[in-house]
Design a protein around this motif. Structure first.
Motif, short mmCIF file in Angstrom:
data_model
loop_
_atom_site.label_atom_id
_atom_site.label_comp_id
_atom_site.label_asym_id
_atom_site.label_seq_id
_atom_site.Cartn_x
_atom_site.Cartn_y
_atom_site.Cartn_z
N SER A 69 0.83 -1.20 0.00
CA SER A 69 0.00 0.00 0.00
C SER A 69 0.87 1.26 0.00
O SER A 69 0.37 2.35 0.20
N TYR A 70 2.16 1.08 -0.23
CA TYR A 70 3.09 2.20 -0.30
C TYR A 70 4.03 1.97 -1.48
O TYR A 70 4.16 0.86 -1.98
N SER A 71 4.68 3.02 -1.92
CA SER A 71 5.64 2.88 -3.01
C SER A 71 7.05 3.17 -2.48
O SER A 71 7.22 3.88 -1.50
N THR A 72 8.04 2.57 -3.14
CA THR A 72 9.42 2.76 -2.72
C THR A 72 10.23 3.35 -3.86
O THR A 72 9.89 3.20 -5.03
N SER A 73 11.29 4.03 -3.51
CA SER A 73 12.17 4.64 -4.50
C SER A 73 13.59 4.61 -3.94
O SER A 73 13.82 5.01 -2.80
N ILE A 74 14.53 4.11 -4.74
CA ILE A 74 15.94 4.09 -4.36
C ILE A 74 16.70 4.92 -5.37
O ILE A 74 16.68 4.64 -6.57
N ILE A 82 19.70 13.42 -2.58
CA ILE A 82 19.60 14.75 -1.98
C ILE A 82 18.69 15.65 -2.81
O ILE A 82 17.84 16.37 -2.27
N ASP A 83 18.83 15.58 -4.14
CA ASP A 83 17.98 16.39 -5.03
C ASP A 83 16.51 15.99 -4.89
O ASP A 83 15.63 16.85 -4.83
N GLU A 84 16.22 14.67 -4.84
CA GLU A 84 14.84 14.21 -4.68
C GLU A 84 14.27 14.64 -3.33
O GLU A 84 13.11 15.03 -3.23
N HIS A 85 15.11 14.59 -2.29
CA HIS A 85 14.67 15.01 -0.97
C HIS A 85 14.34 16.50 -0.97
O HIS A 85 13.31 16.92 -0.43
N ASN A 86 15.20 17.31 -1.55
CA ASN A 86 14.98 18.76 -1.57
C ASN A 86 13.77 19.15 -2.40
O ASN A 86 13.13 20.16 -2.14
N ALA A 87 13.43 18.36 -3.42
CA ALA A 87 12.28 18.65 -4.26
C ALA A 87 10.96 18.16 -3.65
O ALA A 87 9.89 18.53 -4.11
N ASN A 88 11.02 17.36 -2.60
CA ASN A 88 9.83 16.79 -1.98
C ASN A 88 9.16 17.84 -1.09
O ASN A 88 9.80 18.42 -0.21
N ASN A 89 7.87 18.07 -1.31
CA ASN A 89 7.12 19.07 -0.53
C ASN A 89 6.07 18.45 0.37
O ASN A 89 5.10 19.12 0.75
N TYR A 145 12.13 8.31 4.94
CA TYR A 145 13.48 8.18 4.40
C TYR A 145 14.26 7.16 5.22
O TYR A 145 14.35 7.27 6.44
N VAL A 146 14.81 6.16 4.52
CA VAL A 146 15.60 5.11 5.15
C VAL A 146 16.91 5.00 4.39
O VAL A 146 16.92 5.04 3.15
#
Length: 179
Positions: A69-74, A82-89, A145-146
């Motif tokens: 019921s969740y999605s993952t991204s590596i 870092i770029d994906e984290h900074n773009a996450n709102n 975030y893991v």
């Protein structure tokens, strides 16, 4: 012969609670009676297994057609992460970390909510879902975030390995939150 008895005792001790021998095995392993001993009593007395330390591994974690019921991204690289984290709102972000410093296992989870200066903190490997369950007025999507790829990938596996009960607990907690 001792090895075969030890292996048999381990197999019996690892049965799930739904197995018909679960209760008789626990009783026989708990106490070595003076009279009317069964073969289970002899087996667990000679093997000296601490039955409480045995992890039960289920044969199948979930059906093959079941989806998380969740999605993952590596991310492919540290910079991309870092770029994906900074773009996450997302309004809610949870950061999990585990470490093996000095041969010991430690873990932490911290939940950040936009507009809150001091986030609540909690310790433990599987506490991201517990932190979410304590939050009032949860808004989706939520980011967790893991920093461990094995942990991220293990939620999508159908095979069973030792320790997968932790990921299964996380999946069921997330499913309960989504309901």
């Amino acid at each position: 012969m001792q090895n075969l008895c030890y292996q048999a005792a381990l197999r019996l001790a690892a049965h799930p609670k739904s197995h018909p021998l679960y209760i008789p095995v626990r009783k026989a392993a708990k106490k070595y009676v003076k009279r009317h001993r069964s073969s289970l009593h002899y087996l667990f007395h000679t093997s000296q297994i601490d039955i409480a330390s045995i992890e039960t591994i289920t044969h199948s974690r979930r059906p093959p057609n079941d989806r998380n019921s969740y999605s993952t991204s590596i991310a492919n690289s540290r910079k991309q992460a870092i770029d994906e984290h900074n773009a996450n709102n997302d309004e809610i972000k949870i950061y999990c970390d585990g470490s093996g410093i000095d041969g010991k296992v430690g873990a932490a989870a911290v939940l950040y909510r936009q507009g809150q200066p001091r986030p609540p903190e909690s310790l433990g490997l599987n506490l991201a879902a517990q932190l979410l369950s304590r939050e009032e007025d949860v808004t989706y999507p939520i980011s967790i975030y893991v920093d461990n790829q094995a942990t991220i990938k293990s939620g999508e596996l159908f095979s069973t390995k030792p320790g997968h009960y932790l990921i299964d607990h996380f999946c069921s907690a997330i499913n309960a939150l989504k309901k």
